[in-house]
Design a protein around this motif. Structure first.
Motif, mmCIF file in Angstrom:
data_model
loop_
_atom_site.group_PDB
_atom_site.id
_atom_site.type_symbol
_atom_site.label_atom_id
_atom_site.label_comp_id
_atom_site.label_asym_id
_atom_site.label_seq_id
_atom_site.Cartn_x
_atom_site.Cartn_y
_atom_site.Cartn_z
ATOM 1 N N ASN A 515 0.999 -1.231 -0.237
ATOM 2 C CA ASN A 515 0.469 0.277 -0.011
ATOM 3 C C ASN A 515 0.681 1.079 0.323
ATOM 4 O O ASN A 515 0.415 1.910 -0.752
ATOM 5 C CB ASN A 515 -1.431 0.158 1.051
ATOM 6 N N MET A 516 2.225 1.660 0.371
ATOM 7 C CA MET A 516 2.084 2.550 0.953
ATOM 8 C C MET A 516 3.204 2.467 -0.628
ATOM 9 O O MET A 516 3.759 3.897 -1.775
ATOM 10 C CB MET A 516 4.192 2.345 2.172
ATOM 11 N N ILE A 517 4.624 1.012 -1.023
ATOM 12 C CA ILE A 517 4.491 0.828 -2.573
ATOM 13 C C ILE A 517 3.441 2.262 -3.778
ATOM 14 O O ILE A 517 3.883 2.825 -4.361
ATOM 15 C CB ILE A 517 4.874 0.290 -2.882
ATOM 16 N N THR A 547 13.148 -2.732 -3.608
ATOM 17 C CA THR A 547 14.276 -3.557 -4.592
ATOM 18 C C THR A 547 13.062 -4.133 -5.912
ATOM 19 O O THR A 547 13.708 -4.063 -7.107
ATOM 20 C CB THR A 547 14.646 -4.260 -4.280
ATOM 21 N N GLY A 548 12.032 -3.601 -6.142
ATOM 22 C CA GLY A 548 11.280 -4.487 -6.743
ATOM 23 C C GLY A 548 10.929 -3.546 -8.512
ATOM 24 O O GLY A 548 11.926 -2.375 -8.153
ATOM 25 N N PRO A 549 10.078 -3.898 -9.447
ATOM 26 C CA PRO A 549 9.947 -3.067 -10.225
ATOM 27 C C PRO A 549 9.390 -1.551 -10.307
ATOM 28 O O PRO A 549 10.265 -0.720 -10.936
ATOM 29 C CB PRO A 549 7.888 -3.402 -11.340
ATOM 30 N N GLU A 550 9.077 -0.899 -8.429
ATOM 31 C CA GLU A 550 9.009 0.298 -9.206
ATOM 32 C C GLU A 550 10.120 1.080 -8.395
ATOM 33 O O GLU A 550 10.105 2.155 -9.062
ATOM 34 C CB GLU A 550 7.607 0.551 -7.228
ATOM 35 N N ARG A 551 11.134 0.399 -8.471
ATOM 36 C CA ARG A 551 12.838 1.492 -8.022
ATOM 37 C C ARG A 551 13.028 1.541 -9.421
ATOM 38 O O ARG A 551 13.415 2.584 -10.041
ATOM 39 C CB ARG A 551 13.915 0.151 -7.583
#
Length: 578
Positions: A515-517, A547-551
């Motif tokens: 939820n924060m992402i 570290t996921g695709p959000e980076r």
């Protein structure tokens, strides 16, 4: 005589009179309040009484904000003095003693037969009461023989003749308060609620110490309007009635205030302390409830009544060791009490042994078919076992017993939601939220119904989520869903507003997760689209910690932001001097 001494004297006489008429639960209640009256001269009492006072003092101090005594009633209230009844049994006293001995052995028909020719008021009541209980006993036997825990057409065959006889006595003006209580009980069972209330008010006004009569009157007072219409005399017993009824009507703060007032005289009453715990339970103040029940068990280690609520608190707090200890304790005290079976059922439910849990809830219902908590909790267990039809049946039985039980209504809504019947689910959620409007879970459940593919009433869902967010939504579901719905409807400013609020809450509670992402990503895109580059950079930079695709998304956004900042319009040489 002081007010406390007056209460003590009245209760002592009432205990004997109630016991002589075999109204044992009312007699027990009166005896508990008698012992709960504050001691004025401790030197006159036994060491056990002194120990009792010390044991109760911590709870009393906790909930008494100031000293109040019964000699100073609530402003505008003046208590009346009700004369104590005189016993009239002289001629038929020996027959009465024989009948009472039969009654105590549960030989109700035999007791009634002994008193068939006796004319004293006490004998008349015991004969009528014995016939009523004989009819109830036979009705229970027929229900067990025919359908067990299911519905049955069995009725008390004694009601018609008893109603006729007691009605005649009332018209003639020869009925006593105890027969009025029984008459009210019969009228209630036959569904004549208005007359039952009138008769029960007459009973408590003429003999206010019969707690059974107050309890029946309370069950018929289902709204504040009905309460205001009751013409009940201002005896001090009325305060106990009001405190209990306020709790039933979900006026918990008023109930607490009334009990604090009663502590001025009944400062060491275990009953009052248990009722305070019930009110605190409804207000979800579980730590305080746990403290009260721990103290009650220390004072009265063999207490079983109300301990099922204590088990609910331990269950909610997932206190396995405490619930295990409590279950063992009540099992050793009296395992064939509905409360004991309910506590053991909660214990097995917390262990994940739902079949065993259902078994003990069914045992509780065999002991008391109208035991509300067992029906509701058994419904929860059937939901866990994915036996939805059985869960619906259990919840329906709970609602039949108490139409104001919002937990059972909420359970029905959840069951129909599982069966993909959102309109039915919404119907029961609406009923539940009407009864308990400050519970965020109920508003969230309604909103999720409106969101289903069958309904898709997103504006209605938004309204429900807003109500939930204003009701102390502990899990912060409402804020996140409000942001998603506004985003889905293209309302970017509203979505950003709720994402910011949700993000602030997660930060204050130090919570991480998807939820924060999601909130950071949305806000980064939103501020980029509105050309507020500094805010967009802040959220993108925070996303670089993941570290996921959000980076990678954050890196791309930052490159776009910086290229926008570094690009200038083409230079026009005519604008510069030679």
């Amino acid at each position: 005589m002081s007010s406390k001494e007056s209460c003590r004297s009245e209760l002592r006489i009432a205990i004997r009179q109630l016991s002589n008429r075999c109204l044992y639960s009312a007699s027990k209640w009166a005896a508990e309040q008698l012992v709960g009256i504050e001691v004025q001269d401790p030197s006159k009492f036994t060491p056990s009484n002194t120990r009792f006072q010390r044991g109760s003092s911590s709870i009393r101090r906790k909930y008494r904000t100031h000293e109040i005594t019964m000699t100073t009633p609530i402003t505008g209230v003046s208590y009346i003095a009700t004369p104590v009844m005189e016993e009239d049994e002289v001629v038929d006293g020996d027959f009465y003693l024989l009948a009472k001995s039969y009654f105590d052995c549960r030989e109700y028909k035999r007791a009634a037969h002994v008193l068939r020719d006796q004319i004293g008021r006490k004998s008349l009541f015991l004969r009528s009461y014995a016939l009523y209980l004989a009819g109830e006993k036979r009705k229970e036997e027929e229900m067990i023989e025919l359908e067990g825990l299911g519905k049955s057409d069995a009725v008390n065959q004694e009601l018609v003749s008893l109603e006729r006889e007691l009605s005649t006595l009332r018209k003639n003006g020869t009925i006593d308060p105890f027969c009025l209580y029984l008459y009210g009980l019969i009228l209630k069972q036959k569904g004549n609620d208005n007359l039952a209330r009138t008769v029960l008010v007459e009973s408590v006004n003429s003999y206010p110490w019969n707690w059974n009569a107050w309890t029946e009157l309370q069950s018929l007072s289902t709204s504040v309007d009905i309460l205001n219409s009751l013409n009940v005399s201002s005896h001090w017993m009325k305060d106990f009635f009001l405190a209990s009824l306020y709790q039933k009507l979900r006026m918990h703060n008023e109930s607490l205030s009334k009990y604090e007032y009663l502590l001025g005289t009944f400062g060491f009453s275990n009953y009052i302390q248990a009722q305070i715990a019930k009110a605190q339970y409804s207000l979800k103040e579980f730590d305080q409830v746990e403290a009260i029940f721990e103290e009650l068990l220390r004072i009265d280690p063999y207490r079983v009544e109300d301990m099922d609520m204590y088990s609910n608190v331990l269950y909610a707090k997932e206190c396995f060791s405490g619930l295990s200890y409590l279950a063992h304790r009540v099992f050793m005290t009296d395992k064939y009490r509905p409360e004991s079976c309910c506590i053991i059922g909660n214990y097995y439910s917390l262990k994940g042994q739902h079949e065993k849990s259902v078994l003990y809830f069914k045992r509780a219902l065999k002991l008391d078919k109208n035991y509300l908590s067992a029906w509701t909790l058994m419904g929860h267990e059937f939901v866990e076992m994915k036996n939805t039809p059985a869960a619906v049946n259990a919840y329906r039985r709970a609602v039949e017993i108490d139409p104001c039980d919002y937990r059972a209504l909420y359970g029905l809504g959840q069951a129909y939601e599982v069966m993909c019947m959102p309109l039915y689910a919404l119907h029961y959620f609406k009923k539940a939220v009407f009864l308990h409007p400050n519970d965020s879970r109920l508003w969230i459940a309604m909103a999720q119904c409106y969101e289903t593919d069958q309904l898709r009433k997103l504006d209605e869902a938004i309204k429900c989520y807003r109500r939930a967010s204003n009701c102390d939504d502990g899990e912060a579901i409402a804020l996140h869903n409000l942001a998603k719905l506004h985003s889905e409807l293209g309302r970017t400013e509203e979505a950003a507003f709720y994402y910011r609020k949700d993000l602030e809450r997660m930060e204050s509670e130090e919570r991480e997760g998807p939820n924060m992402i999601e909130a950071l990503l949305y806000l980064a895109h939103y501020y980029k689209s509105t050309r507020r580059t500094e805010e967009a950079e802040v959220y993108c930079t925070r996303l670089l910690d993941y570290t996921g695709p959000e980076r990678e998304t954050a890196k791309s956004l930052l490159r776009g932001l910086r290229s926008t900042q570094s690009s200038f319009p083409p230079a026009d040489v005519d604008h510069f001097p030679p």
